[in-house]
Structure formats: structure tokens, C-alpha cells
Design a protein around this motif. Structure first.
Motif, PDB file in Angstrom:
ATOM      1  N   GLY A 165      47.219  51.777  43.532  1.00  0.00           N
ATOM      2  CA  GLY A 165      46.561  51.063  42.432  1.00  0.00           C
ATOM      3  C   GLY A 165      46.587  51.937  41.203  1.00  0.00           C
ATOM      4  O   GLY A 165      46.297  53.142  41.273  1.00  0.00           O
ATOM      5  N   THR A 170      48.202  47.261  37.827  1.00  0.00           N
ATOM      6  CA  THR A 170      48.916  46.691  38.978  1.00  0.00           C
ATOM      7  C   THR A 170      48.638  47.467  40.263  1.00  0.00           C
ATOM      8  O   THR A 170      48.238  48.642  40.227  1.00  0.00           O
ATOM      9  CB  THR A 170      50.451  46.713  38.762  1.00  0.00           C
ATOM     10  OG1 THR A 170      50.890  48.083  38.779  1.00  0.00           O
ATOM     11  CG2 THR A 170      50.859  46.044  37.469  1.00  0.00           C
ATOM     12  N   ALA A 171      48.876  46.786  41.379  1.00  0.00           N
ATOM     13  CA  ALA A 171      48.980  47.452  42.673  1.00  0.00           C
ATOM     14  C   ALA A 171      50.445  47.366  43.080  1.00  0.00           C
ATOM     15  O   ALA A 171      51.151  46.436  42.677  1.00  0.00           O
ATOM     16  CB  ALA A 171      48.104  46.744  43.698  1.00  0.00           C
ATOM     17  N   HIS A 188      45.339  41.875  38.617  1.00  0.00           N
ATOM     18  CA  HIS A 188      44.203  42.413  37.849  1.00  0.00           C
ATOM     19  C   HIS A 188      44.497  42.440  36.355  1.00  0.00           C
ATOM     20  O   HIS A 188      45.639  42.636  35.938  1.00  0.00           O
ATOM     21  CB  HIS A 188      43.869  43.827  38.333  1.00  0.00           C
ATOM     22  CG  HIS A 188      43.254  43.865  39.695  1.00  0.00           C
ATOM     23  ND1 HIS A 188      41.936  43.583  39.928  1.00  0.00           N
ATOM     24  CD2 HIS A 188      43.802  44.145  40.915  1.00  0.00           C
ATOM     25  CE1 HIS A 188      41.683  43.696  41.235  1.00  0.00           C
ATOM     26  NE2 HIS A 188      42.808  44.040  41.854  1.00  0.00           N
ATOM     27  N   VAL A 192      43.352  49.209  38.094  1.00  0.00           N
ATOM     28  CA  VAL A 192      43.061  49.072  39.525  1.00  0.00           C
ATOM     29  C   VAL A 192      42.481  50.413  39.994  1.00  0.00           C
ATOM     30  O   VAL A 192      43.132  51.448  39.923  1.00  0.00           O
ATOM     31  CB  VAL A 192      44.332  48.711  40.324  1.00  0.00           C
ATOM     32  CG1 VAL A 192      44.000  48.568  41.810  1.00  0.00           C
ATOM     33  CG2 VAL A 192      44.951  47.425  39.788  1.00  0.00           C
ATOM     34  N   VAL A 195      42.391  50.864  46.316  1.00  0.00           N
ATOM     35  CA  VAL A 195      43.149  50.008  47.247  1.00  0.00           C
ATOM     36  C   VAL A 195      42.888  50.529  48.659  1.00  0.00           C
ATOM     37  O   VAL A 195      42.932  51.729  48.884  1.00  0.00           O
ATOM     38  CB  VAL A 195      44.672  50.034  46.945  1.00  0.00           C
ATOM     39  CG1 VAL A 195      44.980  49.372  45.617  1.00  0.00           C
ATOM     40  CG2 VAL A 195      45.241  51.451  46.949  1.00  0.00           C
ATOM     41  N   THR A 206      42.345  45.117  46.942  1.00  0.00           N
ATOM     42  CA  THR A 206      42.500  45.872  45.689  1.00  0.00           C
ATOM     43  C   THR A 206      41.288  45.563  44.822  1.00  0.00           C
ATOM     44  O   THR A 206      40.858  44.408  44.752  1.00  0.00           O
ATOM     45  CB  THR A 206      43.782  45.475  44.932  1.00  0.00           C
ATOM     46  OG1 THR A 206      43.656  44.110  44.495  1.00  0.00           O
ATOM     47  CG2 THR A 206      45.021  45.608  45.797  1.00  0.00           C
ATOM     48  N   GLY A 208      39.314  46.259  40.981  1.00  0.00           N
ATOM     49  CA  GLY A 208      39.653  46.654  39.617  1.00  0.00           C
ATOM     50  C   GLY A 208      38.482  46.750  38.668  1.00  0.00           C
ATOM     51  O   GLY A 208      37.363  46.297  38.954  1.00  0.00           O
TER      52      GLY A 208
END
Length: 606
Positions: A165, A170-171, A188, A192, A195, A206, A208
Motif C-alpha cells: 500500500g 494504490t495497493a 482509494h 493507503v 494492507v 486495504t 486508507g
């Protein structure tokens, strides 16, 4: 002559607003761990007063995680170093050290066979690495994220999967080993922060800064849904932790709550309200066996109660900033240790059990420089907020009325019978009686650094930056100079009369302790040499025959008055940190405090 460590009262986690704190847990469920400064702190989850501190990192440590085998811990610091060390021996021997990238390490994950490690953080060329624990050779590449990676996790069942993350909102999903980029998960709208795979590997979550928690399939990375519909929390979510059976998880948020979720239903079963103050923001959490833990911005560790969500089962308190002052006091047969830190926080500890708390109400707003208990059972403290405070230690509450404002910053306080207090301030010496200023000396011709009142209350000794001890007789409500000053080797740093008033010990910047015999017109009894750097603190044993000194060389020496060659040396009492406070519980128990924010007790045998 010998010594051994009796108790460690550990520091709290070092917290930073808006930054998630990763908590580690051992696979057996007995301990949890976190970091503060250069230390990794391991605490027993059933009795957090039992603690161990690992202090081999030369830089600030940011994260530590147990290997699934339980035999090793991997810890990472701000320089990008990873140390893998043994948990079974007291010495915590180093097994391997690696530098996967240059920059702060933010999270660490192991594969379930304890053979591979993934690390992520703030690298320069890359933000993550995954390698074999015993050779350091790479088992894949962590590519994809364009900014700092905050969090990483590895699926604990085969086939292995890896997720990260990042600050790029983004993941990222990887398959392996060797781990290869598969795709990016862009749900998200803000950073992030965390995770985590479920223990059975079927799902991962995940979390955020947008308050959202999303769920994905652990094997394919396909989206399953989200928790709490529109939003899981009103504030950013900093951490999530799964239940051992993978059916539920807890989440910690900046909205000052922790929520317990039924993952299948996607709904919150319980909301734990942690308070209304900024310091009650929740920045970390851990589900360890039956225990639900969360960490507040204050550093306090909360044990959550599912049956009573508005009140934790217990809150572990202490210091998260460096301790600057220390004293002890016996009360109704029990001994309490009082410690004051850099941020104005005062904590008291039961010397036997380690149970601790802070005073109620509003106290000092800046560093607590010195503290002492007077004959009326008041904790007398002086602080960089330019005040001297008197706090009733039986009531355990600050009082707005028992506060004396000083003209300038006080550095040192000393108390004696008859309600007397001596406050040594910048360019001033102030005598107080019954919590009121009665006499001020300025235009001294020297800079006062430390002071002590004779237990009998007849003499005040003030040590100066001029390398002299100036004696004043206390006559009624005035201080009168006694004539000749006593010479020591260098600028005075601390001083203390023995409890029976027979001796005065003075420490100085030139690494010498000088002891004067009071009854003999303050003639020099002995000089004590051994420290390699400036001595900062001194404390007399109740037997009046021994005293301890602590210095910038991280050493504590315990000296024998009658024989300056008989000494006990305690090296590395607080490794990599100098000792800032000393006090004696009894003639065989010494308490030390340090800039590592921990308090230790030592058993000493003569």
C-alpha cells in the motif's frame, strides 16, 4: 560486589501525528512489540510490566516483526538497515544484517516458513525489496508504486502472494516467488496506510487515509467489497488487524475510534470510542489471541473490552519522550517511582508491580528538569515552563493553586524540613517556604547550575559554572553567604547531601565526583574518578555509605565513601543513551532513568 537487572519499565511507542504505528505480535500470542527511538520493546501481553528492550540499532528504529517460527525478529530503521536477531537468548544475538535500500523502513513481512522477508519504505531508487532471510539474495522485485510504500504483507498460505500500500493511493498485487508485479488496485482516493492478509489467506484488506477499507480475494486479487458501506471511518484508517479465525478484523482510525468488523456481513459489530482529545487518535492496532490492542497518538496502549466499548480493560501508560528527572517515595508500605519527561509528562510507578499512571489534571507544559518529594508528601517539580509545582502525591492530581511562577527558568529544586524549597534558576537562587517565594538572590557573579539544602534546613549549597560550591546559611526567610566557596574540578552539574547530612557529593563536567565532610568545615573527604564524560546526576544510598553517579558516557558507578577505589561499574545501563536520573529504593536497589524513556531497577550487592 555485583549487580543484576531486576525490572524494566519500558517506554511507550514513539508516535507521530498522521503516521501509522506498526505493532508486531509473536506467533504463540504471548508478546507484542513496537519501537521507540533506537529501541525495540518486547512486552508480555498478559502482564505488560514484563518487558525486554533491544538496543543494537545505531539509528531510530521504525518497525519490528516476529518471524512466524517465533525464533527471530526482523527490525528496520530510518537508514534502511534490517537487523535479524535471536529471541531465545537474553543477549539477542545478531543473525544477519542487510541494507535492502537507502531510506526509512516502514513495514516488514515474513513468509510463513520464516524464509523470505519483504520490506518497504522510503527508498531513493526503489521503495521495497523481497529477499531470502539467510543470504539476502532477491526473490523478486517490488515495482509499480510511484511513491513511498507504507505497508506490505505476505499471504501465509501457498500459493504465495504479496501486497503493498502506497502514498500514490494504490495497493499493488504480486504473484510469486519470485514475486512479479501482477496489477494495481486503485480503489482509494488518498494514501493507503495499511494492507493485511487474513490468516487463512483467503482475503486481504486495504485501509486508507480516505476512511475506506476494501476487501479482496487473497489468491486472485479480485475485489470482494468494502466495510461499512460508503465509509468505514470518519477519519483516516491507519491500521487493521485480523482475528485468528479470519472472520473479523479491527481497524484503528484518526476519528478516535477502533471498530470491530464482521467481515462476512461487512458491518461494524462494535465501535470503541477512545476519547475526544487529539491525543486519542488511534494510529495502530493488533489482534493477538484474545487480546485486542490499539495505540493512541499519546503512545498509550489500550486493551479493548468487547463487552464495554467505552472503557478499555486497561491502558498501559508511561513515557514516550526522554525522561529527564526521577525520584522515589515510600507510601503506606509501598514504594513509588516518579519520573518526569521532556514533554512535561509525569508518571508514577509501583516499584514492585510496575503498575503505573499519570496525575489527573493539567500539569507542566514543558520539560520536567528536576523533582523531589518533601516532608509533606508533595512532589516538588521544576520545569522549563518557568514554574515550580507542588503536587500532593496521595491525591495524585495537579492543583492549579500549588504553582509558583518563577522570574526565569528553574533548573534544579531541593527540599528540606520546615517547608523549605530551594530553586536554582538561570542567574537566580530562590528560597521558597510553604509554597511561596520568600527570598531571591540575583547578581550572583556566577551562573548557578545546581543546588541542595542540608537535611537539617540550616545551609543551602549552590554549585556554579565557575567550578565552585557557594554555601549560604538559611536565617529565617533569608539566605546569607557563608564566606569562602568550595573548589571542585570544573563546572558543577549536580549535587546532593547524604540523607544523614554528613556528606555533600558534587559532580562536575570534568568527570569528577568530590565528596565533602560537612562537620569538618566542608573539608574534602575524597575525589572519585572513573567516568569518561561529563557526569550529570548523583544520588545517595539510604545507608549514607554509598552513592551512585551517572554520566554522558552511559555509565553508572556506585561508589563507597570510605574507599574511593571500591566501586561497582554498571556499563550500558541504558545502552546508547545517557542516564538522566538516579534514585535508591533501598540500600540494595538502584533505579535509573534515561533518554530512552524507560525506567530500570538494579539489585546491587556490596
Amino acid at each position: 560486589m555485583s549487580y543484576e537487572l531486576k525490572h524494566v519499565f519500558a517506554s511507550l511507542p514513539q508516535m507521530e501525528r498522521g503516521v501509522a504505528k506498526v505493532l508486531g505480535g509473536d506467533p504463540k500470542g504471548n508478546n507484542f512489540l513496537y519501537t521507540n527511538g533506537k529501541s525495540v520493546i518486547i512486552r508480555n501481553i498478559d502482564n505488560p510490566a514484563i518487558a525486554d528492550i533491544y538496543t543494537e540499532h545505531p539509528h531510530q528504529v521504525t518497525v519490528a516483526k516476529y518471524a512466524p517460527s517465533g525464533f527471530y525478529i526482523a527490525s528496520g530503521d530510518i537508514s534502511g538497515k534490517i537487523r535479524i536477531w535471536d529471541t531465545t537468548q537474553k543477549e539477542h544475538l545478531l543473525k544477519y544484517e542487510y541494507q535492502p535500500f537507502g531510506g526509512k523502513i516502514k513495514d516488514i513481512a515474513w513468509t510463513e516458513d520464516s524464509k523470505r522477508i519483504a520490506v518497504v519504505g522510503e527508498g531513493r531508487e526503489k521503495f521495497g525489496a523481497v529477499f531470502l532471510w539467510d543470504t539476502g539474495s532477491s526473490v523478486g522485485e517490488i515495482t509499480g508504486p510511484s511513491k513511498v510504500i507504507n505497508s506490505v504483507d505476505l499471504k501465509q498460505t501457498r500459493p504465495y502472494r504479496l501486497i503493498t500500500g502506497s502514498d500514490d493511493n494504490t495497493a499493488t498485487f504480486f504473484e510469486g516467488p519470485p514475486f512479479k508485479f501482477k496489477f494495481t488496485l486503485a480503489g482509494h482516493s488518498r494514501f493507503v496506510n495499511c494492507v493485511r492478509f487474513s490468516p487463512d489467506g483467503n482475503q486481504f484488506a486495504t485501509a486508507g487515509a480516505d476512511g475506506q477499507i476494501f476487501l479482496y480475494d487473497g489468491k486472485t486479487g479480485d475485489k470482494i467489497g468494502s466495510l461499512g458501506g460508503e465509509k468505514a471511518h470518519d477519519g483516516g484508517v491507519y491500521a487493521v488487524s485480523w482475528s485468528p479465525d479470519s472472520s473479523r478484523l479491527i481497524s484503528a482510525s484518526g476519528d478516535k475510534t477502533v471498530k470491530l468488523w464482521d467481515v462476512g456481513a461487512g458491518t461494524a459489530v462494535t465501535t470503541f470510542n477512545m476519547g475526544a482529545d487529539v491525543m486519542d487518535q488511534q494510529l495502530g492496532c493488533l489482534w493477538q489471541k484474545d487480546h485486542l490492542l490499539s495505540i493512541s497518538l499519546s503512545g498509550y496502549i489500550n486493551y479493548l473490552d468487547k463487552n464495554n466499548p467505552d472503557r478499555p480493560l486497561r491502558t498501559v501508560k508511561g513515557h514516550s519522550k526522554s525522561i529527564q528527572s526521577l525520584t522515589v517515595h515510600k507510601n503506606e508500605g509501598r514504594t513509588y517511582i516518579y519520573s518526569g519527561s521532556h514533554d512535561g509528562h509525569i508518571n508514577y510507578w509501583d516499584a514492585e508491580t510496575g503498575e503505573n499512571d499519570d496525575f489527573l489534571g493539567k500539569g507542566h507544559s514543558n520539560q520536567v528538569s528536576k523533582m523531589v518529594v518533601d516532608e509533606a508528601d508533595q512532589l516538588v517539580t521544576c520545569s522549563m515552563d518557568d514554574t515550580v509545582r507542588y503536587t500532593n502525591i496521595n491525591k495524585k492530581e495537579y492543583s492549579a493553586s500549588d504553582l509558583v511562577k518563577m522570574d526565569v527558568q528553574p533548573k534544579c529544586v531541593s527540599a528540606a524540613s520546615g517547608g523549605l524549597t530551594l530553586a536554582v534558576c538561570i542567574e537566580q537562587v530562590v528560597l521558597l517556604k510553604d509554597k511561596k517565594k520568600v527570598f531571591t538572590l540575583d547578581k550572583l557573579g556566577y551562573e548557578p547550575e545546581a543546588g541542595a539544602i542540608h537535611p537539617g534546613g540550616s545551609t543551602a549549597a549552590v554549585g556554579g559554572a565557575d567550578g565552585k560550591v557557594h554555601l549560604y546559611s538559611i536565617q529565617g526567610n533569608t539566605l546569607k553567604e557563608e564566606g569562602e566557596a568550595l573548589e571542585v574540578s570544573g563546572p558543577v552539574t549536580d549535587m546532593a547531601y547524604s540523607n544523614d547530612g554528613a556528606y555533600l557529593a558534587v559532580t562536575d563536567e570534568r568527570k569528577v565526583v568530590t565528596v565533602f565532610t560537612v562537620a569538618d568545615g566542608y573539608s574534602v573527604k575524597s575525589n572519585f574518578y572513573g567516568h569518561h564524560a561529563k557526569i550529570v546526576t548523583v544520588a545517595w544510598s539510604p545507608d549514607n555509605e554509598h552513592f551512585a553517579s551517572g554520566g554522558m558516557d552511559m555509565m553508572v558507578y556506585i561508589w563507597t565513601v570510605s574507599d574511593s577505589d571500591r566501586r561497582i561499574k554498571l556499563p550500558d545501563t541504558h545502552r546508547l543513551h545517557h542516564v538522566s536520573g538516579l534514585a535508591w529504593i533501598d540500600e540494595h536497589t538502584l533505579v535509573t532513568a534515561s533518554h530512552d524513556a524507560s525506567v530500570k531497577q538494579w539489585t546491587v550487592k556490596f
